[in-house]
Design an enzyme around this catalytic site. Structure first.
Site, mmCIF file in Angstrom:
data_model
loop_
_atom_site.group_PDB
_atom_site.id
_atom_site.type_symbol
_atom_site.label_atom_id
_atom_site.label_comp_id
_atom_site.label_asym_id
_atom_site.label_seq_id
_atom_site.Cartn_x
_atom_site.Cartn_y
_atom_site.Cartn_z
ATOM 1 N N CYS A 84 0.804 -1.221 0.000
ATOM 2 C CA CYS A 84 0.000 0.000 0.000
ATOM 3 C C CYS A 84 0.829 1.260 0.000
ATOM 4 O O CYS A 84 0.298 2.358 -0.010
ATOM 5 C CB CYS A 84 -0.969 -0.002 1.170
ATOM 6 S SG CYS A 84 -0.124 -0.050 2.748
ATOM 7 N N ASP A 109 3.239 2.286 2.313
ATOM 8 C CA ASP A 109 3.500 2.910 3.597
ATOM 9 C C ASP A 109 4.948 2.742 4.025
ATOM 10 O O ASP A 109 5.664 1.908 3.492
ATOM 11 C CB ASP A 109 2.538 2.369 4.638
ATOM 12 C CG ASP A 109 1.141 2.835 4.302
ATOM 13 O OD1 ASP A 109 0.999 4.028 4.076
ATOM 14 O OD2 ASP A 109 0.240 1.997 4.221
ATOM 15 N N CYS A 135 -1.504 3.145 8.218
ATOM 16 C CA CYS A 135 -2.861 3.026 8.738
ATOM 17 C C CYS A 135 -2.875 2.725 10.229
ATOM 18 O O CYS A 135 -1.829 2.595 10.865
ATOM 19 C CB CYS A 135 -3.576 1.898 7.998
ATOM 20 S SG CYS A 135 -2.946 0.280 8.429
ATOM 21 N N CYS A 184 0.522 -5.175 7.221
ATOM 22 C CA CYS A 184 1.069 -4.082 8.024
ATOM 23 C C CYS A 184 1.962 -4.645 9.121
ATOM 24 O O CYS A 184 2.960 -4.029 9.499
ATOM 25 C CB CYS A 184 -0.046 -3.242 8.635
ATOM 26 S SG CYS A 184 -1.373 -2.863 7.493
HETATM 27 S S1 FES Z 1 -2.826 -0.811 5.047
HETATM 28 FE FE1 FES Z 1 -1.336 0.645 4.542
HETATM 29 S S2 FES Z 1 -0.098 0.597 6.339
HETATM 30 FE FE2 FES Z 1 -1.702 -0.720 6.855
#
Ligand code: FES
Lengths: 124, 389
Positions: free
Chosen positions: A35, A37, A60, A104
């Site tokens: 994603c 991050d 997130c 994550c």
């Molecule tokens: S879904 Fe993007 S950091 Fe958790």
């Protein structure tokens, strides 16, 4: 969408060890290909024991909660033991994660590995 | 804790007047609108009354209104129904790149069936370009579908002008008006529309009911086969109470429409200005003026949307985000990406949508709480640190 467990929300609301360590002995910097991050983990090591650990996370709720949880799990542990902590263990300690959010916790595990790697690089 | 709802684009609470109108149709007037007896007749006349109300609101004829289960069904109905009924004429459809999934997913399905779909690019505000549209049209084009206003960024498309082009080329023109119906004036003749989708729960009506406007003489395949309801175009026992509630919601919307628009615009702009002026590194997504009266969409740099939404929720504020982390497939919003936003900014997007019960104090409260949340999350963000150095 699935709800987060109470434990996840608790860590999300009051993250433990958020921030930076000024002169760290190791820094892990990882990004999620899933994603997009980013997670950073700083460790302080003395006599092979992780004496301090802090994190910074762009991500997130689950990413912040797993970052927080992994810092709690590794603090005071020997480096080798800390490395045995899997993403599943982090997720379990949080009372589970929604399936779509398991990646994550992988980020948290990788951030720790990368910090330890950096520590080894610096000390040898 | 007080709770502040700023997600009216997702759904609205039903108006108490709507509930009052619906309630007898669950109990004493429970008849099947297809039955011959008095129970059936009273249900049928309530449905027909609601149909007239919806038609009047759109400037359409009652026979041109088909009641459905909502916006998604209406959109599926149009795409599959027009494609199938007109495939001898052509196999090409044109939609915009920022349509709702209820349009894009049926299009993906149609592509698998051999249809061709053009996805019109949008500019940095989210607007489609009329020249692009003209260039995309071929002699095989059977349908153009462009949403009236976008659910995420609130941009309002030049529907009338698009409709004019479609009309000149004799191509069916559809708009997904789920976000505007009941909120902005919508007249099917003025906007040159052949088909329009709308949904009751976005305008203080019940969930599970919507409508499709189909201009007289349009060839479209029935969506459900079975009984002869809705002129043989959509079989299934009619959702009488839902339809009655829908009708009442449209009446109420009609009474409030202009005044409410003005009130919301002033609240909307207060919120936009408050965010942009008081929080550094933020931007407005969508067009500043060609915008739904109730839509605020901003990107906050260096932090992620889901964590902002959750923090706001902890303070009692309900809103949404286009962040990848908040989507079940972990992709950032296709709408924000279509604007040319880099992933990072799409990641940090927040949408507040205001409504009939939104008060100025609530906007003030958001403006008080949001900067603190942004500060907290930025202090935890590795990106913020990098940028500061
Ligand atoms: S879904 Fe993007 S950091 Fe958790």
């Amino acid at each position: 969408m699935q709800n987060y467990s109470e434990k996840v929300m608790e860590h999300f609301r009051n993250p433990r060890n958020a921030g930076e360590i000024k002169n760290p002995d190791g820094v892990g910097h990882v990004g999620s290909s899933v994603c997009g991050d980013v997670m950073e983990l700083y460790i302080k090591v003395k006599d092979n024991v992780i004496t301090d650990v802090k994190f910074k996370t762009f991500g997130c709720g689950a990413a912040i909660a797993t970052s927080s949880m992994i810092t709690e799990l590794v603090k005071g542990k020997r480096v080798n033991e800390a490395l045995k902590i899997s993403n599943r263990a982090v997720a379990e300690a949080l009372g589970g994660l929604p399936p779509a959010k398991m990646h994550c916790s992988v980020l948290a595990e990788e951030a720790l590995k990368s910090a330890v790697e950096d520590y080894h690089k610096r000390s040898f | 804790m007080k709770r502040i709802y700023l997600d009216y684009a997702a759904t609205t609470p039903a108006d108490p007047e709507v509930i009052k109108a619906m309630s007898p149709y669950f109990t004493e007037r429970f008849g099947n609108a297809s039955s011959l007896h008095s129970f059936g007749r009273e249900a049928r006349s309530a449905v027909e009354q609601a149909r007239k109300t919806v038609a009047l609101f759109l400037g359409a004829k009652p026979e041109e209104i088909i009641f459905t289960s909502g916006g998604t069904e209406s959109n599926n109905f149009v795409l599959k129904g027009i494609a199938d009924a007109n495939k001898s004429k052509g196999n090409h459809l044109i939609i915009s790149a920022i349509e709702h999934h209820a349009i894009t997913k049926p299009c993906k399905f149609l592509e698998k069936q051999g249809f061709k779909v053009t996805y019109l690019k949008v500019d940095r505000y989210g607007l489609v370009d009329l020249q692009d549209l003209k260039r995309a049209i071929t002699d095989k084009t059977i349908l153009i579908s462009v949403m009236h206003a976008n659910n995420e960024i609130g941009v309002i498309q030049p529907i009338k002008e698009i409709g004019k082009i479609a009309k000149e080329q004799e191509i069916h023109f559809h708009t997904d008006a789920v976000q505007t119906f009941g909120h902005l004036p919508v007249n099917v003749d003025q906007l040159n529309l052949d088909l329009l989708s709308c949904s009751a729960h976005k305008l203080y009506g019940p969930k599970g009911v919507g409508a499709l406007y189909v201009r007289e003489g349009t060839k479209i395949l029935p969506f459900m086969h079975g009984g002869d309801q809705e002129n043989d175009r959509r079989a299934s026992t009619r959702n009488v109470a839902g339809i009655v509630g829908f009708g009442r919601a449209v009446e109420l919307a009609g009474e409030k429409i202009g005044r409410e628009e003005k009130r919301l615009i002033s609240l909307r702009d207060k919120l936009i200005r408050g965010v942009l002026d008081n929080i550094g590194r933020t931007r407005l997504n969508g067009h500043p003026a060609k915008r739904l009266p109730n839509n605020v969409n901003v990107s906050v740099k260096y932090i992620e949307g889901e964590s902002m939404v959750l923090n706001l929720d902890l303070e009692g504020i309900a809103c949404s985000t286009g962040s990848a982390c908040a989507s079940s497939i972990l992709d950032p919003s296709h709408v924000l990406l279509a604007l040319g936003l880099p992933h990072e900014l799409a990641h940090g997007s927040l949408r507040f949508t205001l409504g009939r019960y939104t008060k100025e104090e609530e906007i003030n409260y958001v403006l008080e709480v949001l900067p603190k949340i942004v500060g907290k999350l930025r202090s935890m963000s590795p990106l913020y640190k990098t940028k500061k150095k």
